[in-house]
Design a protein around this motif. Structure first.
Motif, PDB file in Angstrom:
ATOM      1  N   ARG A 130       0.715  -1.191   0.111  1.00  0.00           N
ATOM      2  CA  ARG A 130      -0.028   0.111  -0.002  1.00  0.00           C
ATOM      3  C   ARG A 130       0.801   1.173  -0.001  1.00  0.00           C
ATOM      4  O   ARG A 130       0.665   2.200  -0.549  1.00  0.00           O
ATOM      5  CB  ARG A 130      -0.947  -0.145   1.147  1.00  0.00           C
ATOM      6  CG  ARG A 130      -1.970  -1.187   1.185  1.00  0.00           C
ATOM      7  CD  ARG A 130      -3.085  -1.082   2.134  1.00  0.00           C
ATOM      8  NE  ARG A 130      -4.037  -2.232   1.812  1.00  0.00           N
ATOM      9  CZ  ARG A 130      -5.169  -2.210   2.443  1.00  0.00           C
ATOM     10  NH1 ARG A 130      -5.485  -1.490   3.362  1.00  0.00           N
ATOM     11  NH2 ARG A 130      -6.313  -3.281   2.259  1.00  0.00           N
ATOM     12  N   LEU A 131       1.925   1.012   0.732  1.00  0.00           N
ATOM     13  CA  LEU A 131       2.806   2.389   0.596  1.00  0.00           C
ATOM     14  C   LEU A 131       3.479   2.365  -0.591  1.00  0.00           C
ATOM     15  O   LEU A 131       3.677   3.600  -1.292  1.00  0.00           O
ATOM     16  CB  LEU A 131       4.057   2.026   1.470  1.00  0.00           C
ATOM     17  CG  LEU A 131       3.686   2.301   3.136  1.00  0.00           C
ATOM     18  CD1 LEU A 131       4.961   1.803   3.987  1.00  0.00           C
ATOM     19  CD2 LEU A 131       3.375   3.771   3.351  1.00  0.00           C
ATOM     20  N   HIS A 132       3.873   1.566  -1.499  1.00  0.00           N
ATOM     21  CA  HIS A 132       4.104   1.498  -2.990  1.00  0.00           C
ATOM     22  C   HIS A 132       2.958   2.071  -3.771  1.00  0.00           C
ATOM     23  O   HIS A 132       3.239   3.061  -4.611  1.00  0.00           O
ATOM     24  CB  HIS A 132       4.522  -0.088  -3.257  1.00  0.00           C
ATOM     25  CG  HIS A 132       5.102  -0.251  -4.831  1.00  0.00           C
ATOM     26  ND1 HIS A 132       5.895   0.788  -5.100  1.00  0.00           N
ATOM     27  CD2 HIS A 132       4.741  -0.730  -5.885  1.00  0.00           C
ATOM     28  CE1 HIS A 132       6.205   0.642  -6.418  1.00  0.00           C
ATOM     29  NE2 HIS A 132       5.254  -0.517  -6.992  1.00  0.00           N
ATOM     30  N   ALA A 133       1.903   1.736  -3.666  1.00  0.00           N
ATOM     31  CA  ALA A 133       0.914   2.201  -4.382  1.00  0.00           C
ATOM     32  C   ALA A 133       0.621   3.648  -4.073  1.00  0.00           C
ATOM     33  O   ALA A 133       0.121   4.590  -5.113  1.00  0.00           O
ATOM     34  CB  ALA A 133      -0.631   1.538  -3.910  1.00  0.00           C
ATOM     35  N   LEU A 134       0.905   4.119  -3.004  1.00  0.00           N
ATOM     36  CA  LEU A 134       0.985   5.482  -2.603  1.00  0.00           C
ATOM     37  C   LEU A 134       1.936   6.169  -3.338  1.00  0.00           C
ATOM     38  O   LEU A 134       1.842   7.429  -3.745  1.00  0.00           O
ATOM     39  CB  LEU A 134       0.994   6.006  -0.765  1.00  0.00           C
ATOM     40  CG  LEU A 134       1.127   7.301  -0.645  1.00  0.00           C
ATOM     41  CD1 LEU A 134      -0.309   7.952  -0.831  1.00  0.00           C
ATOM     42  CD2 LEU A 134       1.250   7.205   1.189  1.00  0.00           C
ATOM     43  N   ARG A 135       3.325   5.791  -3.417  1.00  0.00           N
ATOM     44  CA  ARG A 135       4.178   6.150  -3.824  1.00  0.00           C
ATOM     45  C   ARG A 135       4.079   6.424  -5.559  1.00  0.00           C
ATOM     46  O   ARG A 135       4.158   7.758  -6.011  1.00  0.00           O
ATOM     47  CB  ARG A 135       5.463   5.404  -3.943  1.00  0.00           C
ATOM     48  CG  ARG A 135       6.653   5.765  -4.760  1.00  0.00           C
ATOM     49  CD  ARG A 135       7.900   5.045  -4.214  1.00  0.00           C
ATOM     50  NE  ARG A 135       8.950   5.222  -5.440  1.00  0.00           N
ATOM     51  CZ  ARG A 135       9.189   4.470  -6.412  1.00  0.00           C
ATOM     52  NH1 ARG A 135       8.473   3.274  -6.865  1.00  0.00           N
ATOM     53  NH2 ARG A 135      10.212   4.820  -7.393  1.00  0.00           N
ATOM     54  N   ILE A 136       3.352   5.678  -6.029  1.00  0.00           N
ATOM     55  CA  ILE A 136       2.928   5.631  -7.470  1.00  0.00           C
ATOM     56  C   ILE A 136       1.922   6.520  -7.687  1.00  0.00           C
ATOM     57  O   ILE A 136       2.031   7.617  -8.632  1.00  0.00           O
ATOM     58  CB  ILE A 136       2.390   4.507  -8.240  1.00  0.00           C
ATOM     59  CG1 ILE A 136       3.359   3.270  -8.085  1.00  0.00           C
ATOM     60  CG2 ILE A 136       1.802   4.557  -9.462  1.00  0.00           C
ATOM     61  CD1 ILE A 136       2.908   1.879  -8.516  1.00  0.00           C
ATOM     62  N   GLY A 137       0.850   6.812  -6.707  1.00  0.00           N
ATOM     63  CA  GLY A 137      -0.207   7.981  -6.640  1.00  0.00           C
ATOM     64  C   GLY A 137       0.569   9.147  -6.624  1.00  0.00           C
ATOM     65  O   GLY A 137       0.383  10.264  -7.458  1.00  0.00           O
ATOM     66  N   LEU A 142      11.333   6.559   8.644  1.00  0.00           N
ATOM     67  CA  LEU A 142      10.707   6.970   7.461  1.00  0.00           C
ATOM     68  C   LEU A 142       9.299   6.455   7.115  1.00  0.00           C
ATOM     69  O   LEU A 142       8.364   7.313   6.916  1.00  0.00           O
ATOM     70  CB  LEU A 142      11.412   6.875   6.134  1.00  0.00           C
ATOM     71  CG  LEU A 142      12.851   7.573   6.091  1.00  0.00           C
ATOM     72  CD1 LEU A 142      13.493   7.300   4.657  1.00  0.00           C
ATOM     73  CD2 LEU A 142      12.595   9.174   6.477  1.00  0.00           C
ATOM     74  N   ARG A 143       9.058   5.372   7.614  1.00  0.00           N
ATOM     75  CA  ARG A 143       7.772   4.492   7.612  1.00  0.00           C
ATOM     76  C   ARG A 143       6.846   5.564   8.436  1.00  0.00           C
ATOM     77  O   ARG A 143       5.514   5.995   7.978  1.00  0.00           O
ATOM     78  CB  ARG A 143       7.695   3.294   8.162  1.00  0.00           C
ATOM     79  CG  ARG A 143       8.108   2.087   7.109  1.00  0.00           C
ATOM     80  CD  ARG A 143       7.995   0.839   7.595  1.00  0.00           C
ATOM     81  NE  ARG A 143       6.596   0.255   7.436  1.00  0.00           N
ATOM     82  CZ  ARG A 143       6.152  -0.666   8.181  1.00  0.00           C
ATOM     83  NH1 ARG A 143       6.680  -1.028   9.140  1.00  0.00           N
ATOM     84  NH2 ARG A 143       4.852  -1.134   8.059  1.00  0.00           N
ATOM     85  N   ARG A 144       7.030   5.798   9.691  1.00  0.00           N
ATOM     86  CA  ARG A 144       6.263   6.635  10.566  1.00  0.00           C
ATOM     87  C   ARG A 144       6.116   8.135   9.919  1.00  0.00           C
ATOM     88  O   ARG A 144       5.041   8.752  10.068  1.00  0.00           O
ATOM     89  CB  ARG A 144       6.909   6.840  11.897  1.00  0.00           C
ATOM     90  CG  ARG A 144       6.778   5.483  12.662  1.00  0.00           C
ATOM     91  CD  ARG A 144       6.989   5.762  14.210  1.00  0.00           C
ATOM     92  NE  ARG A 144       8.692   6.125  14.557  1.00  0.00           N
ATOM     93  CZ  ARG A 144       9.682   5.422  14.478  1.00  0.00           C
ATOM     94  NH1 ARG A 144       9.408   4.101  14.252  1.00  0.00           N
ATOM     95  NH2 ARG A 144      10.725   6.083  14.653  1.00  0.00           N
ATOM     96  N   ARG A 145       7.173   8.608   9.210  1.00  0.00           N
ATOM     97  CA  ARG A 145       7.115  10.075   8.894  1.00  0.00           C
ATOM     98  C   ARG A 145       6.365  10.298   7.347  1.00  0.00           C
ATOM     99  O   ARG A 145       5.708  11.369   7.348  1.00  0.00           O
ATOM    100  CB  ARG A 145       8.571  10.625   8.568  1.00  0.00           C
ATOM    101  CG  ARG A 145       8.776  11.914   8.168  1.00  0.00           C
ATOM    102  CD  ARG A 145       9.778  12.363   7.415  1.00  0.00           C
ATOM    103  NE  ARG A 145      11.199  12.302   8.528  1.00  0.00           N
ATOM    104  CZ  ARG A 145      12.352  12.248   8.251  1.00  0.00           C
ATOM    105  NH1 ARG A 145      12.735  12.692   7.179  1.00  0.00           N
ATOM    106  NH2 ARG A 145      13.082  12.338   9.242  1.00  0.00           N
ATOM    107  N   ALA A 146       6.333   9.185   6.592  1.00  0.00           N
ATOM    108  CA  ALA A 146       5.857   9.447   5.327  1.00  0.00           C
ATOM    109  C   ALA A 146       4.253   9.898   5.293  1.00  0.00           C
ATOM    110  O   ALA A 146       3.990  10.969   4.363  1.00  0.00           O
ATOM    111  CB  ALA A 146       5.677   7.945   4.632  1.00  0.00           C
ATOM    112  N   LEU A 147       3.381   9.201   6.080  1.00  0.00           N
ATOM    113  CA  LEU A 147       1.941   9.696   5.944  1.00  0.00           C
ATOM    114  C   LEU A 147       1.999  11.359   6.638  1.00  0.00           C
ATOM    115  O   LEU A 147       1.018  11.781   6.377  1.00  0.00           O
ATOM    116  CB  LEU A 147       1.186   8.713   6.845  1.00  0.00           C
ATOM    117  CG  LEU A 147       1.138   7.244   6.043  1.00  0.00           C
ATOM    118  CD1 LEU A 147       0.244   6.413   6.864  1.00  0.00           C
ATOM    119  CD2 LEU A 147       0.602   7.510   4.641  1.00  0.00           C
TER     120      LEU A 147
END
Length: 509
Positions: free
Chosen positions: A409-416, A491-496
């Motif tokens: 889902r993080l990968h899908a967000l990156r593509i978005g 960075l996982r915590r920071r991304a959103l």
């Protein structure tokens, strides 16, 4: 002044016999015998004509000499249009017939400082393709070289082997359709670089470098289809330049990887552009080229992914803390071999004939696009806002789904975010520059964060496959992933958190 409209196509020397045998070429009327053309290009010692994109040459053909001045060409996919002035040369430059004020003033100002810079010498075979009364195209096969002698006695040269199609009567699309037909049987590649540009590169000793995406050049007076075409031709130029550059650097260990990466970027941008402008375009056009561009990008495998793995994840790791240094050495060798194989595979798949056909096919289809009355009347800014709002809402949904922090889902967000970024870049000239720039800077930060997470997730899968094939790599694989674990968790915590203001805050459009 005349306007020269031509399409330049490069081909390997070995393909010349097949070109001459091609039915369309062999059946075309010969325009005299083949001739040898000697051309000397002039400029000031500081190359002030080049700086203003003006070319001046003297051509000798037998006893006749011609002076030609050409200005900057608008070129894409090998098709170029440029103003030119040609007249007899009697031993002294004469610029009186040049009716473009800027070019005339430039040449007059530097008249006394003009010196020879480089020469081209090539054999030209000319035929006339005229299947109907209103169509006449010169087919010129040029073989020879561009060369120069530097003041310190160094000689440089580069080969010339190309087919020039010059339009004398008809439409620009006629040139492209003829080239398409020829390219279905021959390895022909659109070539945007003129002989003059190649000569200047040789003179300056400038190596070819990978070409990045051009800034958007649309404006609010265009309709959606014309804006799409402007942006698509920009992507085509990036594609063609990097395909040509990669073909020049066939050694997998050379800088060919940079060209192939930027070629893949051009494919991604074109696919994003098709999705963005889909409501204004024929559905069959969008579907067909989306598939063809995806398949073309896939030809080059994972060379870029392995380069990123090496540069971003392996190279920063200091193996001194690993007890089994032999494992790390074995991993480094595994990565090196994988990169070499991936680059060799990418270079092998970079086929001139395939890239040429795709480039010419897309260029022709872009010229064929029609505009219905509804799209023509639509306001481009309104269209842009609607499309950008839709992309932002989609990315917001992806961000909500990514709250689980699952890698897919993080990968899908990156593509978005990548698609949102491309869209903002495409439409940037329509909105306030400062606000757009700040928004894009923030998007890039989030995209880079998500990109690092994806790189680690992909590396974990790749390392697992390597360890399954060679158990000696297990300690080094675990060490590399552990080295990046703290940053990955942070960075996982920071991304959103970084993402939220971009998806719900103020919009630059």
């Amino acid at each position: 002044m005349s306007h020269e409209i031509e399409l330049k196509l490069a081909l390997p020397h070995r393909a010349l016999p097949a070109l001459r045998r091609h039915p369309l070429v062999s059946a075309a009327q010969k325009l005299g015998n083949a001739v040898t053309l000697d051309n000397t290009y002039f400029d000031t010692p500081a190359l002030q004509l080049k700086a203003r994109k003006v070319a001046l040459r003297i051509r000798r053909q037998g006893r006749r000499q011609l002076q030609t001045v050409k200005c900057a060409a608008v070129s894409s996919g090998g098709l170029s249009q440029r103003p030119e002035w040609e007249q007899d040369y009697t031993g002294a430059f004469d610029f009186g017939a040049i009716d473009q004020p800027e070019a005339a003033q430039l040449l007059a100002r530097h008249h006394d400082a003009l010196v020879p810079v480089f020469t081209t010498r090539f054999r030209r075979e000319t035929r006339v393709y005229s299947p109907r009364e209103d169509l006449r195209i010169l087919m010129m096969i040029d073989t020879g070289e561009v060369s120069l002698h530097t003041p310190d006695g160094v000689e440089r040269s580069a080969p010339i082997c190309e087919l020039e199609l010059e339009l004398e009567a008809g439409q620009p699309l006629d040139l492209i359709e003829l080239a398409e037909t020829l390219a279905s049987d021959l390895p022909l590649m659109p070539a945007d670089l003129s002989k003059a540009e190649r000569g200047y590169r040789l003179f300056l000793g400038t190596p070819s470098t990978a070409v990045r995406a051009e800034p958007s050049a649309i404006d609010a007076t265009q309709n959606a289809v014309d804006a799409f075409r402007t942006l698509a031709f920009s992507c085509v130029r990036q594609w063609q330049a990097n395909a040509a550059g990669a073909l020049e650097h066939t050694d997998p260990d050379s800088i060919a990887a940079d060209f192939i990466h930027q070629l893949r970027v051009s494919q991604r941008r074109l696919r994003a552009l098709l999705k963005l402008f889909a409501p204004a375009l024929p559905a069959t056009f969008v579907a067909d080229w989306s598939v063809r561009l995806r398949e073309n990008a896939n030809r080059f495998g994972d060379a870029r992914d392995l380069d990123v793995f090496h540069a971003e994840l392996l190279a920063p790791v200091a193996p001194e803390g690993l007890a089994d240094e032999a494992s790390f050495s074995a991993l480094a060798n595994t990565v090196r071999r994988a990169r070499e194989e991936a680059r060799a595979h990418a270079c092998h798949n970079l086929d001139m004939a395939t890239q040429g056909r795709l480039l010419l096919g897309l260029t022709a289809d872009l010229h064929r696009l029609t505009i219905d009355s509804l799209i023509q009347a639509a306001d481009l800014r309104t269209f842009a806002r609607l499309r950008l709002d839709r992309l932002r809402k989609r990315t917001r949904r992806l961000a909500a789904a990514a709250e689980t922090l699952e890698p897919t889902r993080l990968h899908a967000l990156r593509i978005g975010y990548k698609q949102l970024r491309y869209a903002v870049e495409f439409f940037a000239p329509l909105f306030p520059a400062r606000a757009v720039r700040r928004y894009l800077e923030a998007v890039v930060v989030v995209q880079d964060t998500l990109g690092f997470l994806q790189d680690v997730d992909a590396a974990q899968q790749r390392l697992a496959a390597w360890v399954a094939a060679d158990a000696r790599l297990a300690p080094a694989a675990a060490f590399v992933l552990g080295w990046h674990a703290a940053r990955y968790a942070r960075l996982r915590r920071r991304a959103l958190r970084e993402s939220a203001p971009l998806l719900s805050g103020r919009k630059p459009w």
